[in-house]
Scaffold this motif. Structure first.
Motif, PDB file in Angstrom:
ATOM      1  N   SER A 177       0.831  -1.202   0.000  1.00  0.00           N
ATOM      2  CA  SER A 177       0.000   0.000   0.000  1.00  0.00           C
ATOM      3  C   SER A 177       0.876   1.267   0.000  1.00  0.00           C
ATOM      4  CB  SER A 177      -0.922  -0.061   1.214  1.00  0.00           C
ATOM      5  OG  SER A 177      -1.446   1.191   1.493  1.00  0.00           O
ATOM      6  N   GLU A 178       1.954   1.242   0.786  1.00  0.00           N
ATOM      7  CA  GLU A 178       2.897   2.380   0.806  1.00  0.00           C
ATOM      8  C   GLU A 178       3.518   2.585  -0.587  1.00  0.00           C
ATOM      9  OE1 GLU A 178       3.993   4.698   3.167  1.00  0.00           O
ATOM     10  OE2 GLU A 178       2.101   3.989   4.036  1.00  0.00           O
ATOM     11  N   MET A 179       3.931   1.474  -1.222  1.00  0.00           N
ATOM     12  CA  MET A 179       4.590   1.556  -2.531  1.00  0.00           C
ATOM     13  C   MET A 179       3.626   2.089  -3.587  1.00  0.00           C
ATOM     14  SD  MET A 179       6.880  -1.917  -2.450  1.00  0.00           S
ATOM     15  CE  MET A 179       7.886  -1.724  -3.905  1.00  0.00           C
ATOM     16  N   ARG A 180       2.367   1.676  -3.514  1.00  0.00           N
ATOM     17  CA  ARG A 180       1.365   2.176  -4.474  1.00  0.00           C
ATOM     18  C   ARG A 180       1.322   3.689  -4.475  1.00  0.00           C
ATOM     19  NH1 ARG A 180      -2.230  -1.301  -6.802  1.00  0.00           N
ATOM     20  NH2 ARG A 180      -2.141  -3.434  -6.015  1.00  0.00           N
ATOM     21  N   LYS A 181       1.378   4.269  -3.272  1.00  0.00           N
ATOM     22  CA  LYS A 181       1.287   5.738  -3.157  1.00  0.00           C
ATOM     23  C   LYS A 181       2.498   6.407  -3.815  1.00  0.00           C
ATOM     24  CE  LYS A 181      -1.188   5.435   1.222  1.00  0.00           C
ATOM     25  NZ  LYS A 181      -0.891   5.354   2.654  1.00  0.00           N
ATOM     26  N   GLU A 182       3.657   5.749  -3.686  1.00  0.00           N
ATOM     27  CA  GLU A 182       4.906   6.358  -4.192  1.00  0.00           C
ATOM     28  C   GLU A 182       5.055   6.256  -5.716  1.00  0.00           C
ATOM     29  OE1 GLU A 182       8.146   4.500  -2.179  1.00  0.00           O
ATOM     30  OE2 GLU A 182       7.427   5.137  -0.203  1.00  0.00           O
ATOM     31  N   ILE A 183       4.368   5.312  -6.338  1.00  0.00           N
ATOM     32  CA  ILE A 183       4.625   5.056  -7.768  1.00  0.00           C
ATOM     33  C   ILE A 183       4.285   6.270  -8.627  1.00  0.00           C
ATOM     34  CG2 ILE A 183       3.924   3.677  -9.769  1.00  0.00           C
ATOM     35  CD1 ILE A 183       3.970   1.240  -7.912  1.00  0.00           C
ATOM     36  N   ASP A 184       3.111   6.866  -8.448  1.00  0.00           N
ATOM     37  CA  ASP A 184       2.788   8.144  -9.084  1.00  0.00           C
ATOM     38  C   ASP A 184       3.128   8.181 -10.580  1.00  0.00           C
ATOM     39  OD1 ASP A 184       2.030  10.818  -9.327  1.00  0.00           O
ATOM     40  OD2 ASP A 184       4.049  11.552  -8.855  1.00  0.00           O
ATOM     41  N   LEU A 185       2.599   7.209 -11.342  1.00  0.00           N
ATOM     42  CA  LEU A 185       2.831   7.179 -12.795  1.00  0.00           C
ATOM     43  C   LEU A 185       1.476   7.155 -13.492  1.00  0.00           C
ATOM     44  CD1 LEU A 185       5.637   4.474 -12.913  1.00  0.00           C
ATOM     45  CD2 LEU A 185       5.925   6.871 -13.570  1.00  0.00           C
ATOM     46  N   ASP A 186       1.458   7.706 -14.726  1.00  0.00           N
ATOM     47  CA  ASP A 186       0.176   7.766 -15.439  1.00  0.00           C
ATOM     48  C   ASP A 186      -0.009   6.569 -16.383  1.00  0.00           C
ATOM     49  OD1 ASP A 186       2.144   8.436 -17.139  1.00  0.00           O
ATOM     50  OD2 ASP A 186       1.146  10.173 -18.051  1.00  0.00           O
ATOM     51  N   ILE A 187       0.477   5.389 -15.961  1.00  0.00           N
ATOM     52  CA  ILE A 187       0.229   4.168 -16.762  1.00  0.00           C
ATOM     53  C   ILE A 187      -0.362   3.122 -15.825  1.00  0.00           C
ATOM     54  CG2 ILE A 187       2.128   4.609 -18.396  1.00  0.00           C
ATOM     55  CD1 ILE A 187       3.637   2.293 -16.922  1.00  0.00           C
ATOM     56  N   PRO A 188      -1.101   2.136 -16.384  1.00  0.00           N
ATOM     57  CA  PRO A 188      -1.638   1.086 -15.522  1.00  0.00           C
ATOM     58  C   PRO A 188      -0.485   0.297 -14.893  1.00  0.00           C
ATOM     59  CG  PRO A 188      -2.477   0.896 -17.795  1.00  0.00           C
ATOM     60  CD  PRO A 188      -1.435   1.947 -17.800  1.00  0.00           C
ATOM     61  N   PHE A 189      -0.592  -0.009 -13.594  1.00  0.00           N
ATOM     62  CA  PHE A 189       0.439  -0.852 -12.981  1.00  0.00           C
ATOM     63  C   PHE A 189      -0.217  -1.910 -12.111  1.00  0.00           C
ATOM     64  CE2 PHE A 189      -0.021   2.730 -10.061  1.00  0.00           C
ATOM     65  CZ  PHE A 189      -0.120   2.117  -8.811  1.00  0.00           C
ATOM     66  N   ILE A 190       0.530  -2.997 -11.880  1.00  0.00           N
ATOM     67  CA  ILE A 190      -0.027  -4.141 -11.156  1.00  0.00           C
ATOM     68  C   ILE A 190       1.095  -4.844 -10.399  1.00  0.00           C
ATOM     69  CG2 ILE A 190       0.236  -5.626 -13.208  1.00  0.00           C
ATOM     70  CD1 ILE A 190      -2.330  -7.070 -12.334  1.00  0.00           C
ATOM     71  N   PHE A 191       0.778  -5.324  -9.179  1.00  0.00           N
ATOM     72  CA  PHE A 191       1.749  -6.086  -8.393  1.00  0.00           C
ATOM     73  C   PHE A 191       1.542  -7.570  -8.696  1.00  0.00           C
ATOM     74  CE2 PHE A 191       1.828  -2.087  -6.268  1.00  0.00           C
ATOM     75  CZ  PHE A 191       3.067  -1.992  -5.627  1.00  0.00           C
ATOM     76  N   ILE A 192       2.623  -8.242  -9.085  1.00  0.00           N
ATOM     77  CA  ILE A 192       2.488  -9.668  -9.424  1.00  0.00           C
ATOM     78  C   ILE A 192       3.597 -10.488  -8.766  1.00  0.00           C
ATOM     79  CG2 ILE A 192       1.453  -9.174 -11.695  1.00  0.00           C
ATOM     80  CD1 ILE A 192       4.200 -10.093 -12.934  1.00  0.00           C
ATOM     81  N   SER A 193       3.352 -11.798  -8.691  1.00  0.00           N
ATOM     82  CA  SER A 193       4.421 -12.724  -8.332  1.00  0.00           C
ATOM     83  C   SER A 193       4.238 -13.970  -9.181  1.00  0.00           C
ATOM     84  CB  SER A 193       4.354 -13.099  -6.848  1.00  0.00           C
ATOM     85  OG  SER A 193       5.130 -14.260  -6.645  1.00  0.00           O
ATOM     86  N   SER A 194       5.216 -14.249 -10.030  1.00  0.00           N
ATOM     87  CA  SER A 194       5.130 -15.438 -10.901  1.00  0.00           C
ATOM     88  C   SER A 194       5.188 -16.702 -10.062  1.00  0.00           C
ATOM     89  CB  SER A 194       6.277 -15.442 -11.907  1.00  0.00           C
ATOM     90  OG  SER A 194       6.251 -14.254 -12.668  1.00  0.00           O
ATOM     91  N   VAL A 195       6.056 -16.695  -9.024  1.00  0.00           N
ATOM     92  CA  VAL A 195       6.250 -17.881  -8.195  1.00  0.00           C
ATOM     93  C   VAL A 195       4.978 -18.191  -7.404  1.00  0.00           C
ATOM     94  CG1 VAL A 195       7.628 -18.852  -6.312  1.00  0.00           C
ATOM     95  CG2 VAL A 195       8.719 -17.418  -8.040  1.00  0.00           C
ATOM     96  N   ALA A 196       4.366 -17.142  -6.810  1.00  0.00           N
ATOM     97  CA  ALA A 196       3.159 -17.358  -5.995  1.00  0.00           C
ATOM     98  C   ALA A 196       1.882 -17.256  -6.835  1.00  0.00           C
ATOM     99  CB  ALA A 196       3.125 -16.335  -4.865  1.00  0.00           C
ATOM    100  N   GLN A 197       2.038 -17.070  -8.164  1.00  0.00           N
ATOM    101  CA  GLN A 197       0.883 -16.949  -9.085  1.00  0.00           C
ATOM    102  C   GLN A 197      -0.042 -15.787  -8.695  1.00  0.00           C
ATOM    103  OE1 GLN A 197      -0.210 -19.834 -11.545  1.00  0.00           O
ATOM    104  NE2 GLN A 197       1.995 -20.099 -11.468  1.00  0.00           N
ATOM    105  N   LYS A 198       0.559 -14.735  -8.131  1.00  0.00           N
ATOM    106  CA  LYS A 198      -0.255 -13.613  -7.670  1.00  0.00           C
ATOM    107  C   LYS A 198      -0.462 -12.598  -8.796  1.00  0.00           C
ATOM    108  CE  LYS A 198       0.293  -9.505  -4.773  1.00  0.00           C
ATOM    109  NZ  LYS A 198       1.147  -8.794  -3.827  1.00  0.00           N
ATOM    110  N   GLY A 199      -1.713 -12.229  -9.047  1.00  0.00           N
ATOM    111  CA  GLY A 199      -2.023 -11.144  -9.999  1.00  0.00           C
ATOM    112  C   GLY A 199      -1.860 -11.515 -11.462  1.00  0.00           C
ATOM    113  N   LEU A 200      -1.640 -12.796 -11.776  1.00  0.00           N
ATOM    114  CA  LEU A 200      -1.341 -13.158 -13.173  1.00  0.00           C
ATOM    115  C   LEU A 200      -2.571 -13.083 -14.077  1.00  0.00           C
ATOM    116  CD1 LEU A 200       1.273 -16.049 -12.829  1.00  0.00           C
ATOM    117  CD2 LEU A 200       1.616 -13.574 -12.897  1.00  0.00           C
ATOM    118  N   LEU A 201      -3.729 -13.479 -13.545  1.00  0.00           N
ATOM    119  CA  LEU A 201      -4.944 -13.401 -14.358  1.00  0.00           C
ATOM    120  C   LEU A 201      -5.305 -11.940 -14.640  1.00  0.00           C
ATOM    121  CD1 LEU A 201      -6.912 -15.228 -15.798  1.00  0.00           C
ATOM    122  CD2 LEU A 201      -8.436 -15.073 -13.827  1.00  0.00           C
ATOM    123  N   GLU A 202      -5.175 -11.108 -13.608  1.00  0.00           N
ATOM    124  CA  GLU A 202      -5.441  -9.658 -13.784  1.00  0.00           C
ATOM    125  C   GLU A 202      -4.470  -9.061 -14.800  1.00  0.00           C
ATOM    126  OE1 GLU A 202      -5.129 -11.324 -11.003  1.00  0.00           O
ATOM    127  OE2 GLU A 202      -6.422 -10.544  -9.394  1.00  0.00           O
TER     128      GLU A 202
END
Length: 332
Positions: free
Chosen positions: A296-321
């Motif tokens: 949540s802290e990192m999300r606030k700092e990113i401040d970019l005008d492109i879509p971004f997503i947190f993923i983990s290939s190993v834990a299969q996190k966020g891959l479908l999104e």
């Protein structure tokens, strides 16, 4: 054989087209005519060396050991105005995204982008004109014909730019090969050191409803790639042809996410400003090591005008999104 040894993206070929056949200087003869007018036919065209796009090919490996490609000569013209047979063309099948350059000047001649598209690499010589072309009021029986035009010998460079729907962009060990191995059927070499990926790895990503798209892991950029440092230009050119760029920055980067993204972007812009027109998505990889508060802290700092997503290939996190995001961008 690993894909690394199979992937050939540059070949230099000497193409020699066929000579045109000579025209015939034949004079018409039959039972009633011992010496008639000219009826010599034209010589046949010399064979071309042609390149043809083939969507089933991914590499120039099959041309690696074909240094000389020689087309057939045209045949002589015959009597009764018969045109000689044209020389057979020599056809080189190439993957889509192959760029053809003059080997001496480096100038781009053309690019093959469609399946079945054919372009002449080296043109065959024209056939010579038969003697009947040279008949006139003052010259009733010309006893000469034209020689065929000589074929040409030219050195050409064939260079492949990988055609994929999504190109992965990131520094070495940003997790690109791991992502590719998890969401596609590709089996790239994976290692946590710079330049594990020495050639682009391609994979087909299966999507909802039997749909799919092609993803290419392009070898890691390092700062200065646009000046030819590291593995430089040779790899950056593979990114030119991708329709969506997926920037990958690991959650454990020693810089800020935004800073690392901007360095990657600056490299691409220095290499080719047109790259800035492509849709971009940012994936923060290795995010299984983050707890909710830190993410949540990192999300606030990113401040970019492109879509971004947190993923983990190993834990299969966020891959479908991630697939949903990519599909949406590809089909905009």
């Amino acid at each position: 054989m690993s894909q690394g040894s199979n992937f050939v993206d540059y070949v230099k070929i000497c193409g020699r087209s066929g000579n045109g056949g000579p025209g015939s200087a034949h004079l018409h003869r039959d039972i009633r005519t011992s010496m008639g007018g000219p009826d010599g036919g034209d010589g046949g065209r010399g064979g071309h060396v042609i390149v043809r796009g083939n969507a089933q090919l991914w590499t120039l490996l099959h041309l690696k050991y074909r240094k000389h490609v020689i087309a057939e000569h045209g045949m002589s013209g015959g009597s009764s105005l018969k045109t000689g047979k044209s020389g057979d063309d020599e056809i080189l099948e190439v993957p889509l995204g192959t760029v053809i350059k003059d080997a001496e000047t480096g100038e781009i001649a053309f690019e093959i982008t469609k399946d079945g598209e054919e372009r002449i690499l080296v043109e065959g010589g024209r056939g010579g004109l038969g003697n009947w072309h040279f008949k006139s009021a003052t010259r009733q029986t010309p006893r000469f014909a034209q020689q065929g035009e000589a074929g040409k010998e030219e050195w050409k460079i064939l260079e492949l730019k990988v055609l994929a729907d999504v190109g992965l962009v990131g520094f070495p060990n940003a997790g690109k090969s791991t992502l590719l191995s998890v969401i596609t059927a590709a089996k790239p070499e994976i290692g946590d050191y710079p330049f594990t990926t020495i050639v682009p790895n391609l994979g087909i990503v299966s999507y909802r409803g039997n749909q799919s798209f092609v993803m290419a892991d392009i070898p890691g950029i390092i700062e200065g790639a646009s000046e030819g440092k590291g593995l430089g230009f040779r790899f950056l050119r593979h990114i030119e042809r991708n329709s969506v760029l997926l920037f990958m920055v690991p959650a454990d980067t020693h810089r800020s996410i935004k800073e690392e993204y901007e360095i990657l972007l600056a490299e691409l812009e220095a290499y080719n400003p047109e790259m800035m027109q492509k849709p971009r998505i940012l994936a923060i990889t290795k995010s299984d090591m983050l707890d909710e508060e830190l993410e949540s802290e990192m999300r606030k700092e990113i401040d970019l005008d492109i879509p971004f997503i947190f993923i983990s290939s190993v834990a299969q996190k966020g891959l479908l999104e991630l697939k949903d995001l990519l599909w949406k961008e590809i089909n905009q």
